[in-house]
Structure formats: C-alpha cells, structure tokens
Design a protein around this motif. Structure first.
Motif, PDB file in Angstrom:
ATOM      1  N   ASP A 114       0.847  -1.193  -0.135  1.00 19.70           N
ATOM      2  CA  ASP A 114      -0.172  -0.099  -0.067  1.00 19.70           C
ATOM      3  C   ASP A 114       0.829   1.208   0.112  1.00 19.70           C
ATOM      4  O   ASP A 114       0.432   2.223  -0.355  1.00 19.70           O
ATOM      5  CB  ASP A 114      -0.849  -0.090   1.311  1.00 19.70           C
ATOM      6  N   TYR A 115       1.970   1.315   0.579  1.00 24.75           N
ATOM      7  CA  TYR A 115       2.834   2.393   0.843  1.00 24.75           C
ATOM      8  C   TYR A 115       4.131   2.232   0.962  1.00 24.75           C
ATOM      9  O   TYR A 115       4.558   1.103   0.801  1.00 24.75           O
ATOM     10  CB  TYR A 115       2.238   3.303   1.970  1.00 24.75           C
ATOM     11  N   VAL A 116       4.943   3.437   0.914  1.00 23.56           N
ATOM     12  CA  VAL A 116       6.443   3.423   1.000  1.00 23.56           C
ATOM     13  C   VAL A 116       6.529   4.673   2.245  1.00 23.56           C
ATOM     14  O   VAL A 116       5.842   5.542   2.430  1.00 23.56           O
ATOM     15  CB  VAL A 116       7.130   3.704  -0.057  1.00 23.56           C
ATOM     16  N   MET A 117       7.386   4.149   3.250  1.00 21.40           N
ATOM     17  CA  MET A 117       7.515   5.067   4.354  1.00 21.40           C
ATOM     18  C   MET A 117       9.049   5.080   4.706  1.00 21.40           C
ATOM     19  O   MET A 117       9.803   4.275   4.680  1.00 21.40           O
ATOM     20  CB  MET A 117       6.990   4.578   5.586  1.00 21.40           C
ATOM     21  N   VAL A 118       9.627   6.497   5.079  1.00 26.11           N
ATOM     22  CA  VAL A 118      10.859   6.904   5.162  1.00 26.11           C
ATOM     23  C   VAL A 118      11.110   7.443   6.646  1.00 26.11           C
ATOM     24  O   VAL A 118      10.378   8.432   6.805  1.00 26.11           O
ATOM     25  CB  VAL A 118      11.524   7.574   4.094  1.00 26.11           C
ATOM     26  N   ILE A 140       8.670  11.210  10.122  1.00 22.40           N
ATOM     27  CA  ILE A 140       8.542  10.043   9.189  1.00 22.40           C
ATOM     28  C   ILE A 140       7.720  10.722   8.172  1.00 22.40           C
ATOM     29  O   ILE A 140       6.817  11.325   8.092  1.00 22.40           O
ATOM     30  CB  ILE A 140       7.776   8.845   9.900  1.00 22.40           C
ATOM     31  N   GLU A 141       8.159  10.163   6.913  1.00 19.56           N
ATOM     32  CA  GLU A 141       7.443  10.530   5.603  1.00 19.56           C
ATOM     33  C   GLU A 141       6.851   9.228   4.983  1.00 19.56           C
ATOM     34  O   GLU A 141       7.529   8.165   4.929  1.00 19.56           O
ATOM     35  CB  GLU A 141       8.299  10.956   4.512  1.00 19.56           C
ATOM     36  N   LYS A 142       5.579   9.421   4.626  1.00 20.20           N
ATOM     37  CA  LYS A 142       4.813   8.164   4.065  1.00 20.20           C
ATOM     38  C   LYS A 142       3.889   8.641   3.049  1.00 20.20           C
ATOM     39  O   LYS A 142       3.246   9.746   3.068  1.00 20.20           O
ATOM     40  CB  LYS A 142       3.997   7.529   5.271  1.00 20.20           C
ATOM     41  N   ILE A 143       3.802   7.814   1.980  1.00 19.89           N
ATOM     42  CA  ILE A 143       2.940   8.177   0.887  1.00 19.89           C
ATOM     43  C   ILE A 143       2.174   6.671   0.067  1.00 19.89           C
ATOM     44  O   ILE A 143       3.087   5.639   0.112  1.00 19.89           O
ATOM     45  CB  ILE A 143       3.594   9.045  -0.332  1.00 19.89           C
ATOM     46  N   ASN A 144       1.065   6.709   0.015  1.00 16.63           N
ATOM     47  CA  ASN A 144       0.589   5.504  -0.550  1.00 16.63           C
ATOM     48  C   ASN A 144       0.850   5.356  -1.937  1.00 16.63           C
ATOM     49  O   ASN A 144       1.048   6.559  -2.638  1.00 16.63           O
ATOM     50  CB  ASN A 144      -0.773   5.471  -0.378  1.00 16.63           C
ATOM     51  N   TRP A 145       1.248   4.156  -2.543  1.00 19.75           N
ATOM     52  CA  TRP A 145       1.477   4.135  -4.125  1.00 19.75           C
ATOM     53  C   TRP A 145       0.609   4.898  -4.967  1.00 19.75           C
ATOM     54  O   TRP A 145       0.813   5.563  -5.788  1.00 19.75           O
ATOM     55  CB  TRP A 145       1.738   2.787  -4.460  1.00 19.75           C
ATOM     56  N   ASP A 146      -0.767   4.519  -4.592  1.00 19.49           N
ATOM     57  CA  ASP A 146      -1.713   5.304  -5.399  1.00 19.49           C
ATOM     58  C   ASP A 146      -1.991   6.760  -5.388  1.00 19.49           C
ATOM     59  O   ASP A 146      -2.892   7.282  -6.034  1.00 19.49           O
ATOM     60  CB  ASP A 146      -3.267   4.449  -5.303  1.00 19.49           C
ATOM     61  N   ILE A 166       0.956   8.862  -5.420  1.00 19.04           N
ATOM     62  CA  ILE A 166       1.915   9.513  -5.964  1.00 19.04           C
ATOM     63  C   ILE A 166       1.525  10.387  -7.264  1.00 19.04           C
ATOM     64  O   ILE A 166       0.793   9.515  -8.309  1.00 19.04           O
ATOM     65  CB  ILE A 166       3.082   8.167  -6.271  1.00 19.04           C
ATOM     66  N   GLN A 167       1.809  11.155  -7.470  1.00 15.07           N
ATOM     67  CA  GLN A 167       1.466  12.261  -8.646  1.00 15.07           C
ATOM     68  C   GLN A 167       2.817  12.776  -9.583  1.00 15.07           C
ATOM     69  O   GLN A 167       2.665  13.006 -10.669  1.00 15.07           O
ATOM     70  CB  GLN A 167       0.537  13.285  -8.345  1.00 15.07           C
ATOM     71  N   GLU A 168       3.879  12.444  -8.567  1.00 19.37           N
ATOM     72  CA  GLU A 168       4.881  13.246  -9.508  1.00 19.37           C
ATOM     73  C   GLU A 168       6.299  12.510  -8.901  1.00 19.37           C
ATOM     74  O   GLU A 168       6.289  12.320  -7.655  1.00 19.37           O
ATOM     75  CB  GLU A 168       5.388  14.511  -9.389  1.00 19.37           C
ATOM     76  N   LYS A 219       1.482  15.671   0.177  1.00 15.49           N
ATOM     77  CA  LYS A 219       2.562  15.015   0.819  1.00 15.49           C
ATOM     78  C   LYS A 219       3.492  14.468   0.151  1.00 15.49           C
ATOM     79  O   LYS A 219       3.468  14.534  -1.214  1.00 15.49           O
ATOM     80  CB  LYS A 219       2.106  14.105   1.993  1.00 15.49           C
ATOM     81  N   GLY A 220       4.743  13.909   0.652  1.00 11.32           N
ATOM     82  CA  GLY A 220       5.775  13.373  -0.010  1.00 11.32           C
ATOM     83  C   GLY A 220       6.549  12.637   0.646  1.00 11.32           C
ATOM     84  O   GLY A 220       6.483  12.286   1.816  1.00 11.32           O
ATOM     85  N   CYS A 221       7.599  11.837  -0.064  1.00 12.53           N
ATOM     86  CA  CYS A 221       8.377  10.895   0.662  1.00 12.53           C
ATOM     87  C   CYS A 221       9.877  10.927  -0.263  1.00 12.53           C
ATOM     88  O   CYS A 221       9.722  11.125  -1.435  1.00 12.53           O
ATOM     89  CB  CYS A 221       7.844   9.509   0.487  1.00 12.53           C
TER      90      CYS A 221
END
Length: 122
Positions: free
Chosen positions: A28-32, A39-45, A47-49, A73-75
């Motif tokens: 569902d996501y990538v988190m750093v 912590i930064e987290k964004i769901n794969w779906d 992502i716009q750029e 938001k971003g990662c």
C-alpha cells in the motif's frame, strides 16, 4: 595487543550518511524514517510526481534524492539508503517513466530537479 593482532584485527566499518535512513515498503505505501526529520509516508496510489533531486553537498551528505510527491505530501529518500533500489525498481515501471532524465541526474553535481514521471502527463 601484539603486532599480529593489530594487523589482522577487523576494522570497524564506518556508516555512510545514507545508512541512517530506514525505508519500509508494503503493498500500500512506502515510508521513510529520517534521522533528523519526521517520518514521511505516501501511498503508491497517491503518487502524482516522481523526480530526482541532486545537490552539491556530496560526498559528506546525501546528494541524490528520489522524491515521490502527491496529495500535498511526499516521501524523499537518498540514493544508497537501504531499500532505495527496491523503491526505484517499483516506480521505474510506471508507464512513461523517463530514463533519460535519470541519466541526466546521474551526471549532475549541481542543485537540480529532474522530473521522471508525472501522473496523467501527456
């Protein structure tokens, strides 16, 4: 410590700055987890750029960053961080991913941004 012990003693491996970033990948996501930021987290779906940002701060600080942005938001993750290659492998399969921009980024030593993919880009 004798001479032979000093000669054959295992040397302590120094960590690189990128080693302090922890990247988690799920379906569902990538988190750093950054060493000095939230912590930064964004769901794969979401992502716009996707872009690579380069800086002139290497080699003492990370100087190549993969940026996944969308929905306010971003990662961001530095090249060389554990699991960076796994994230790159996933996003590089997005339809329309611009590998020529990746090559340009690889040769950059300046502060620059390289757009690799944009959702619904025509």
């Amino acid at each position: 410590m004798g001479l032979l012990d000093r000669l054959f003693k295992k040397k302590e491996v120094r960590k690189q700055p990128e080693d302090y970033y922890d990247i988690s990948i799920t379906d569902d996501y990538v988190m750093v987890e950054h060493p000095k930021r939230d912590i930064e987290k964004i769901n794969w779906d979401e992502i716009q750029e996707i872009s690579i940002v380069t800086t002139d701060e290497g080699p003492f600080l990370p100087d190549v960053w993969l940026m996944l942005m969308g929905n306010d938001k971003g990662c961001s993750m530095p090249q060389g961080a554990p699991k960076y290659d796994e994230v790159y492998d996933i996003v590089s399969k997005y339809d329309g991913f611009d590998f020529e921009e990746v090559i340009k980024a690889a040769t950059s030593t300046d502060n620059a941004k390289f757009e690799l993919w944009k959702k619904n880009k025509n």
